[in-house]
Design a protein around this motif. Sequence first.
Motif, short mmCIF file in Angstrom:
data_model
loop_
_atom_site.label_atom_id
_atom_site.label_comp_id
_atom_site.label_asym_id
_atom_site.label_seq_id
_atom_site.Cartn_x
_atom_site.Cartn_y
_atom_site.Cartn_z
N CYS A 65 0.81 -1.22 0.00
CA CYS A 65 0.00 0.00 0.00
C CYS A 65 0.85 1.27 0.00
O CYS A 65 0.43 2.30 -0.49
N SER A 66 2.03 1.21 0.61
CA SER A 66 2.90 2.37 0.66
C SER A 66 4.34 1.89 0.66
O SER A 66 4.61 0.70 0.57
N ASP A 67 5.27 2.82 0.80
CA ASP A 67 6.68 2.46 0.77
C ASP A 67 7.12 1.74 2.04
O ASP A 67 8.18 1.12 2.06
N PHE A 68 6.30 1.82 3.09
CA PHE A 68 6.74 1.27 4.37
C PHE A 68 5.76 0.27 4.98
O PHE A 68 6.17 -0.68 5.64
N ALA A 69 4.47 0.49 4.80
CA ALA A 69 3.47 -0.35 5.48
C ALA A 69 3.53 -1.79 5.00
O ALA A 69 3.54 -2.06 3.80
N LYS A 70 3.55 -2.72 5.95
CA LYS A 70 3.59 -4.14 5.62
C LYS A 70 2.20 -4.77 5.65
O LYS A 70 2.06 -5.95 5.36
N THR A 71 1.19 -3.99 6.05
CA THR A 71 -0.19 -4.45 5.98
C THR A 71 -0.98 -3.50 5.09
O THR A 71 -0.63 -2.32 4.96
#
Length: 430
Positions: free
Chosen positions: A354-360
């Motif tokens: 979903c984003s550069d960092f989110a893992k969920t």
Amino acid sequence: MKQLVFLLISFIFAQDDLVYVQAVWRHGARNYYHCNWNCIKDQPRGDEAILTPTGMRQQYILGKWIRQRYIIEYQFLSSKFNENEIYIESSDENRTLTSAYCNLQGMYPEGPSIPHFKKENESLLLPPNQGAQIPRDIGDDALPHKIQLIPIHTQQKALHYPIVIQCPKMNADNKNTQLYKEVNIATAQLYHDFNTELNLQGDEKVNDIIELSHWRDTFICNRYNGDPLPPNLKPKTLQQLDDLANLAQSLEKFQTPNQVKIQSTPYFQRLIENFDSALAEGQNVKYFGSSAHDTTLGCLLSALNLTSAQCQADIYLNQTYIDFAANLIFELYNNINTGPFVKVLYNGEYVPICSDFAKTCEYTRFRSIISAQLVNYSKECIESNQEINFTYYQTPKWAYLGFGIVILLLILVFRAILKLRQTLVQREKE
């Protein structure tokens, strides 16, 4: 106040229930495709890309990793094989089919036992062949060493769109793009070093990135399978060949965003359908596995924006090879308070979607991201006369003709019998 605290605690400690898992992996190490070094050309070799013992071991260990995660730790799947819980498919290639069997042997190492028959009933375990005998020391195991066999589903290559990256109508001339030309120019020194170290002369010289990747494929297979490498090939040159592998594949098969969208659509369309079904119906199948190829994973990774041909070219010679037994796993969870969400693993590590960092990723968000990648695959890829692929299963015309002739002969024989019978009856009356 107490109710508010209770709701807050419930919200914080609400359990994330794993609902569905869909995995796709590349087959294990195989023999080489291209006879370009240390081989005899035009010599029959059977399936030239058959899975090797090294590849079998890789897939077996991957299966054990999957077992540890989803059977032992998460207790998501039954400890014994349950045909209602899992569905495994493979492309119609020996290396992927064998990879699937080895993978599942790691997931389910112990097969079933037979009923314990008494001596007088042991014949029930034998086929009706004279001299057939029960193997010694097999005990009550159905198969020796508790082997577990699990069905693998497949289709002919021309029809298996989700895991065989293909588009019959796509006739992209990717070798004539500006990006391809720029990469070839940037690789001039590597071509020179490679040709010199292998002492390639004249028409043997390599000056194209895809052709160079074919040589590299031979060398990587040799390394995995314990075969020799060219004695004068320097480690630095070999490393550069490894770094080029993904880039060459992307430039050849899915260089543009549109090519990525088209060829990844069948897999992602089915992924969304399976996730939607799991949330809506609570279906029995909980684990869907696909035994596929590096092109499959490469295309899906590009579609998820984890890599791309342009990105790979921009950071030229700094790529991670889609290794044998590489795997991509999509996990669908549901939280009673926050709703369904998705987590994606690549080679056992969570990656941001979903984003550069989110893992969920909330499922609605994940679904919108994937849906934005989908195109009308049938319109873009299926030829108008594609139904010819199905004629393999149709009755040939000569069979219909033969059947008609047989019916006609039977009618004539039947009429002759009736006429003869009438004649005999007439004679008896006379």
